[in-house]
Design a protein around this motif. Structure first.
Motif, PDB file in Angstrom:
ATOM      1  N   GLY A  71      26.543  43.753  43.942  1.00  0.00           N
ATOM      2  CA  GLY A  71      25.684  44.258  44.998  1.00  0.00           C
ATOM      3  C   GLY A  71      25.558  43.263  46.132  1.00  0.00           C
ATOM      4  N   PRO A  72      24.734  43.581  47.126  1.00  0.00           N
ATOM      5  CA  PRO A  72      24.605  42.708  48.301  1.00  0.00           C
ATOM      6  C   PRO A  72      24.169  41.292  47.965  1.00  0.00           C
ATOM      7  N   ALA A  73      23.260  41.119  47.002  1.00  0.00           N
ATOM      8  CA  ALA A  73      22.788  39.770  46.683  1.00  0.00           C
ATOM      9  C   ALA A  73      23.929  38.905  46.161  1.00  0.00           C
ATOM     10  N   ALA A  74      24.726  39.456  45.232  1.00  0.00           N
ATOM     11  CA  ALA A  74      25.858  38.696  44.697  1.00  0.00           C
ATOM     12  C   ALA A  74      26.914  38.465  45.766  1.00  0.00           C
ATOM     13  N   LEU A  75      27.130  39.463  46.613  1.00  0.00           N
ATOM     14  CA  LEU A  75      28.104  39.292  47.690  1.00  0.00           C
ATOM     15  C   LEU A  75      27.662  38.217  48.682  1.00  0.00           C
TER      16      LEU A  75
ATOM     17  N   LEU B  99      21.356  44.003  54.197  1.00  0.00           N
ATOM     18  CA  LEU B  99      21.487  45.272  53.482  1.00  0.00           C
ATOM     19  C   LEU B  99      20.944  45.210  52.060  1.00  0.00           C
ATOM     20  N   ASP B 100      20.414  44.062  51.674  1.00  0.00           N
ATOM     21  CA  ASP B 100      19.864  43.913  50.325  1.00  0.00           C
ATOM     22  C   ASP B 100      18.504  44.603  50.253  1.00  0.00           C
ATOM     23  N   ARG B 101      18.449  45.691  49.512  1.00  0.00           N
ATOM     24  CA  ARG B 101      17.207  46.470  49.414  1.00  0.00           C
ATOM     25  C   ARG B 101      16.639  46.430  47.999  1.00  0.00           C
ATOM     26  N   ARG B 102      16.810  45.322  47.333  1.00  0.00           N
ATOM     27  CA  ARG B 102      16.213  45.195  46.006  1.00  0.00           C
ATOM     28  C   ARG B 102      14.690  45.187  46.101  1.00  0.00           C
ATOM     29  N   PRO B 103      14.012  45.662  45.073  1.00  0.00           N
ATOM     30  CA  PRO B 103      12.545  45.601  45.072  1.00  0.00           C
ATOM     31  C   PRO B 103      12.069  44.154  45.208  1.00  0.00           C
ATOM     32  N   GLY B 104      11.056  43.965  46.019  1.00  0.00           N
ATOM     33  CA  GLY B 104      10.513  42.636  46.224  1.00  0.00           C
ATOM     34  C   GLY B 104      11.046  41.939  47.454  1.00  0.00           C
ATOM     35  N   ARG B 105      12.110  42.485  48.030  1.00  0.00           N
ATOM     36  CA  ARG B 105      12.638  41.889  49.252  1.00  0.00           C
ATOM     37  C   ARG B 105      11.694  42.195  50.414  1.00  0.00           C
ATOM     38  N   SER B 106      11.446  41.200  51.267  1.00  0.00           N
ATOM     39  CA  SER B 106      10.512  41.343  52.386  1.00  0.00           C
ATOM     40  C   SER B 106      11.092  42.264  53.449  1.00  0.00           C
ATOM     41  N   ARG B 107      10.312  43.295  53.807  1.00  0.00           N
ATOM     42  CA  ARG B 107      10.749  44.172  54.893  1.00  0.00           C
ATOM     43  C   ARG B 107      10.758  43.445  56.228  1.00  0.00           C
ATOM     44  N   ALA B 108       9.810  42.510  56.390  1.00  0.00           N
ATOM     45  CA  ALA B 108       9.771  41.757  57.644  1.00  0.00           C
ATOM     46  C   ALA B 108      11.052  40.943  57.818  1.00  0.00           C
ATOM     47  N   GLU B 109      11.511  40.353  56.718  1.00  0.00           N
ATOM     48  CA  GLU B 109      12.749  39.571  56.803  1.00  0.00           C
ATOM     49  C   GLU B 109      13.926  40.471  57.145  1.00  0.00           C
TER      50      GLU B 109
END
Length: 663
Positions: free
Chosen positions: A480-484, A517-527
């Protein structure tokens, strides 16, 4: 010194001579009766033997199972069988099972026109079958050759079996011809075994054969399957210039000394799976028409492997290289899955697709495209590899999967390294034509972008490549995006260490894209929102054209806003107000300037003079300067906004231009 085995108390299954039977050996002589007599040929009296031999003519069947032959007796028998036209012994059905040849046994150039059986025969001295012709089946199963055995130039027209035969001295099969199956399974060669120039027209079986001295198969021709599975070569093994027209099997074979396969041609598959090469293994100028399998092979001291041309798969999966080695090969595919390199190694490859999944590198390993930039090696995966020891030169990484590799930031990329790129052209997204910015991308990003989202339309666009199917049929692992983002970050360090600014910039952009594009739960929307704005305004500080376009748009918008609402129609004039007192007293007056006002229609506001003034105001605001121009209240706020936004856009454009110049 071991004592001889006691005679077997079990009589043979044929009527036997029993001469010399004693209480300790109740069976006695095991020789079969000569027809019409109760003794074997060796124990017939002189007159009866002469009578019997007078009945023997060339081509006659002979049955002397269990008989003991000394040299004069064998000469007498072969003389009776000698063809007067060819001067060669000619035998029909020949039965010499369990026979003992106590002196030289010379069957050279003999012709066996029917089956020949020498099962469990014992040759105590020289055994000569050179130039012999076996027109039917021949069997030497469990035969014992205590001295030299010569079968050079012999012709085996039917099945030839030497299973579990024991050759205690030299065994020569040079230039022999085996027209049908040849079997040497479990055979033991205690001295030199020579098969040079031999022709095996059908299956050749040497499974579990033991070669304690030199084994020579130079120039041998194997027209059908050749099997050496679990064979043991304790001394030199030579297969130079041999030709294998179909499959060759050396699985689990053991080569304790030098093994030479130089200039060998394998027209079909060659399998060396789990074989062991304890010293030098030579595979120079080898041609393999099918797959070449070295799965699980252990090379203790091989220094060079190749040049090797393989039209199929060159499989080194699970192989172990204990010494420094150079492998030169051209193959359609090369598998090094879980291969173990315990010393430095260099892979010089021509147009191969290389799979290194799970390879163990304890020392530096260099993968070099021998054809250079014209035909680079395509690396398919390095998952599970410690990239700190890996050097890739002139390689094609457009389909390479990096997920699972270690120390990617220490990977060395030399020469012309090729990566995948974003799709070209435009793609419709929600009715808006979008154009992908050209940059280097990882194959894993292609795979991820090609995935359909659950319950939504596919993410796939034209040009994004889906992941190939897993060999086992299961779903492929797609990061996913985090690993990429982590992969891009580590590989960016590789480019930076190599002073490759363009590559580093593209991989920095890839990292930022994956973070956005990382939309995992807990990711800041502001960021994510900040990253989206950074991407939209300047392509993460890498796209100067985008930043300049936004700056131009902002300035144009500000100019229009100033013309419409910011500039007053006319500058306000000073106004004096106050009261005139009586004569002789001081005058008290107040000078005031009114607020700028805007009058007239929109058309009246859009004039050249007002455009020039608005442009001057905007240009000053870009560099944080005040224009000194009288503005309406709306104009004051427009200028304040312009003085905040447009210098930021100017800075982003300058940053992107600097990056472009460096690239």
């Amino acid at each position: 010194m071991t004592s001889p085995l006691a005679p077997s108390p079990t009589p043979p299954p044929w009527p036997h001579c029993a001469e010399g039977a004693t209480p300790g050996d109740p069976v006695g002589c095991r020789g079969i009766h000569v027809t019409g007599h109760t003794r074997c040929l060796a124990h017939l009296n002189t007159a009866d033997r002469a009578t019997y031999l007078a009945t023997v003519t060339p081509g006659s069947d002979v049955d002397h199972r269990g008989t003991t032959f000394d040299e004069p007796l064998l000469i007498e028998l072969l003389a009776a069988l000698r063809d007067p036209t060819t001067y060669r012994p000619h035998l029909g059905n020949a039965r010499f099972d369990h026979a003992t040849f106590s002196a030289h046994a010379r069957f050279d150039r003999a012709t066996f026109s029917a089956d020949a059986r020498f099962d469990r025969a014992t040759f105590s001295a020289y055994a000569g079958f050179g130039g012999a012709t076996f027109s039917a089946n021949v069997r030497f199963d469990h035969a014992t050759f205590s001295a030299n055995a010569r079968f050079d130039r012999a012709t085996f027209s039917a099945h030839a079996r030497f299973d579990r035969a024991t050759f205690s001295a030299n065994a020569g099969f040079g230039s022999a011809t085996f027209s049908t199956n040849a079997r040497f399974e479990h055979a033991t060669f205690s001295a030199n075994a020579g098969f040079g120039g031999a022709t095996f027209s059908a299956h050749a079986r040497f499974d579990k054969a033991t070669f304690s001295a030199e084994a020579g198969f130079d120039g041998a021709i194997f027209a059908a399957d050749a099997r050496f599975d679990s064979a043991a070569f304790s001394a030199h093994a030579r297969f130079n210039y041999a030709t294998f027209f179909t499959h060759a099997w050396f699985n689990h074979a053991t080569f304790s000394a030098d093994a030479r396969f130089d200039h060998v041609t394998f027209s079909a598959h060659a399998r060396f799976e789990h074989a062991t090469f304890s010293t030098n293994a030579g595979f120079g100028y080898v041609v393999v028409g099918g797959d070449a399998g070295f799965r699980g092979v252990r090379f203790e001291s091989a220094s060079v492997l190749g040049p090797l041309w393989c039209w199929g798969v060159l499989d080194l999966s699970g192989a172990v290289f204990a010494a420094p080695v150079v492998i030169e090969a051209a193959a359609a595919r090369m598998w090094c899955v879980r291969t173990r390199w315990e010393a430095t190694a260099t892979l010089r490859l021509w147009h191969a697709t290389l799979d290194m999944n799970g390879a163990v590198l304890n020392f530096p390993l260099a993968v070099v495209s021998a054809a250079g930039e014209t035909d680079p090696v395509r690396v398919e995966t390095i998952g599970g590899v410690d990239a700190a020891h890996l050097v890739l030169t002139d390689t094609d990484l457009t389909t390479c999967r990096f997920l699972g590799a270690f120390h990617l930031d220490q990977l060395r990329l030399e020469g012309d390294t090729r990566f995948a790129r974003t799709p070209t052209g435009t793609d419709p997204l929600r009715g808006v034509p979008l154009r992908w910015t050209g940059r280097l991308v990882l194959a894993e990003e292609h795979h991820w972008r090609a995935l359909p989202l659950p319950g939504r339309r596919p993410r796939q666009r034209a040009g994004w490549t889906p992941a190939p199917p897993h060999p086992t049929g299961s779903a492929p692992t797609i990061p996913g995006p985090a690993a990429l983002a982590a992969l891009y970050r580590q590989l960016r360090k590789t480019f930076e260490d190599g002073k490759d600014e363009p590559g580093a910039a593209d991989f920095y952009m890839g990292e930022m894209e994956m973070r956005r594009l990382d939309r995992r739960p807990g990711r800041s929307r502001a960021e994510r929102g900040l990253l989206t704005a950074y991407w939209a305004l300047s392509g993460y500080g890498l796209r100067a054209s985008r930043a300049l376009a936004w700056l131009g748009l902002a300035m144009t918008t500000t100019v229009l806003a100033m013309m419409l609402w910011g500039l007053p129609t006319s500058d306000p004039k000073p106004k004096v107000t106050g009261t005139l007192p009586a004569a002789g007293q001081a005058v008290d007056l107040t000078v005031d300037t009114g607020d700028p006002t805007l009058t007239g229609t929109t058309h009246d506001h859009l004039t050249g003079i007002r455009a020039e003034k608005a442009t001057r105001v905007v240009l000053n605001s870009v560099v944080f300067r005040s224009s000194g121009q009288n503005l309406t209240t709306a104009g004051t706020y427009i200028e304040m906004t312009s003085r905040f936004l447009e210098p930021v856009l100017l800075g982003l454009a300058a940053l992107a231009i600097r990056g472009r110049v460096k690239r």
